[in-house]
Design an enzyme around this catalytic site. Structure first.
Site, PDB file in Angstrom:
ATOM      1  N   SER A  41       0.815  -1.218   0.000  1.00 26.92           N
ATOM      2  CA  SER A  41       0.000   0.000   0.000  1.00 26.92           C
ATOM      3  C   SER A  41       0.847   1.266   0.000  1.00 26.92           C
ATOM      4  CB  SER A  41      -0.929   0.004   1.218  1.00 26.92           C
ATOM      5  OG  SER A  41      -0.189  -0.104   2.422  1.00 26.92           O
ATOM      6  N   GLY A  78      -1.837  -4.323   1.241  1.00 26.61           N
ATOM      7  CA  GLY A  78      -1.898  -5.519   2.076  1.00 26.61           C
ATOM      8  C   GLY A  78      -0.922  -6.603   1.694  1.00 26.61           C
ATOM      9  N   ASN A 106       4.295  -5.248   5.806  1.00 29.37           N
ATOM     10  CA  ASN A 106       3.169  -6.034   6.311  1.00 29.37           C
ATOM     11  C   ASN A 106       3.625  -7.322   6.995  1.00 29.37           C
ATOM     12  OD1 ASN A 106       0.955  -4.342   5.553  1.00 29.37           O
ATOM     13  ND2 ASN A 106       1.307  -4.933   3.432  1.00 29.37           N
ATOM     14  N   ASP A 187      -5.144   7.259   9.748  1.00 27.90           N
ATOM     15  CA  ASP A 187      -4.858   5.944  10.340  1.00 27.90           C
ATOM     16  C   ASP A 187      -3.516   5.914  11.050  1.00 27.90           C
ATOM     17  OD1 ASP A 187      -2.980   5.797   8.277  1.00 27.90           O
ATOM     18  OD2 ASP A 187      -4.018   4.202   7.185  1.00 27.90           O
ATOM     19  N   HIS A 190      -0.250   5.295   7.047  1.00 27.82           N
ATOM     20  CA  HIS A 190       0.032   5.540   5.636  1.00 27.82           C
ATOM     21  C   HIS A 190       0.333   7.015   5.382  1.00 27.82           C
ATOM     22  CE1 HIS A 190      -2.259   1.724   5.443  1.00 27.82           C
ATOM     23  NE2 HIS A 190      -1.421   1.467   4.459  1.00 27.82           N
TER      24      HIS A 190
END
Length: 217
Positions: A41, A78, A106, A187, A190
């Site tokens: 991402s 992801g 991740n 969030d 990011h």
């Protein structure tokens, strides 16, 4: 790789020049360096417009410095290093000159074994090298909440692989962004558009070194 392409064009043109009655058609002469941003991402520009994402912003920054480059976004939100390895071959076209390899964040967030992350990244670099594709490895750092042992094992992956394969290493892809709310989406993980610009500013000299390697081949 750029030298091989230009040499092939030259041979083809020279072959036509000496053929009686043959009209010589000028070669395309397109010397654009084609790069794929291959990652998760962070590469895909989660929560951003396409023009705000890392590949687009890096391309614009390099073009502003006089480079002829095209950077394609092959980020999948992801994605882990295992997922990247599974899709590598069909995600990287044959005419690609270089890959910015950005995976592993991740893996760390999920607490996956660093040894597996290393194995997957090693396999991806090997495959790309076998295809004559240069690699810029975007490094990652493990979250400190996973403990010192995990952090030590994970953080060593990127510099050690860069040394092993003699590829350009950008030590930390999120340098200057992590922990700075002004550069992050709500969030807290990011990068926002300003964060992407900070990332591009940081990686730019490494990207120019990367281009120099490609153009020297």
């Amino acid at each position: 790789m750029r030298f091989r392409k230009l040499a092939a064009i030259a041979v083809a043109v020279l072959g036509l020049v000496n053929l009686p009655g043959t009209s010589v058609i000028a070669a395309d002469g397109d010397d654009t360096v084609r790069i794929v941003g291959f990652g998760d991402s962070l590469m895909a520009g989660y929560g951003l417009n396409g023009s705000e994402g890392f590949p687009a912003r890096l391309q614009a920054a390099l073009e502003a410095r006089g480079h002829k480059v095209e950077i394609t976004d092959a980020g999948v939100s992801g994605d882990t290093s295992s997922g990247g390895l599974a899709r590598l071959d069909w995600s990287i076209p044959e005419d690609v000159d270089g890959v910015i390899l950005e995976l592993g964040a991740n893996d760390a967030l999920r607490g996956l074994p660093p040894e597996k992350t290393r194995e997957n990244l090693d396999a991806m670099i090997t495959r790309l090298k076998e295809r004559g594709i240069e690699v810029l490895l975007a490094g990652m750092l493990a979250p400190p909440n996973l403990g010192a042992d995990y952090e030590t094992r994970f953080n060593a992956i990127y510099p050690e692989l860069a040394d092993k394969y003699d590829v350009v290493l950008y030590p930390f892809f999120l340098d200057g962004v992590t922990g700075n709310p002004e550069f992050l989406l709500d969030d807290g993980m990011h990068p926002n558009a300003n964060g992407i610009n900070t990332m591009v500013d940081g990686i730019l000299p490494y990207a120019e070194d990367f281009l120099a390697r490609i153009e020297a081949e």
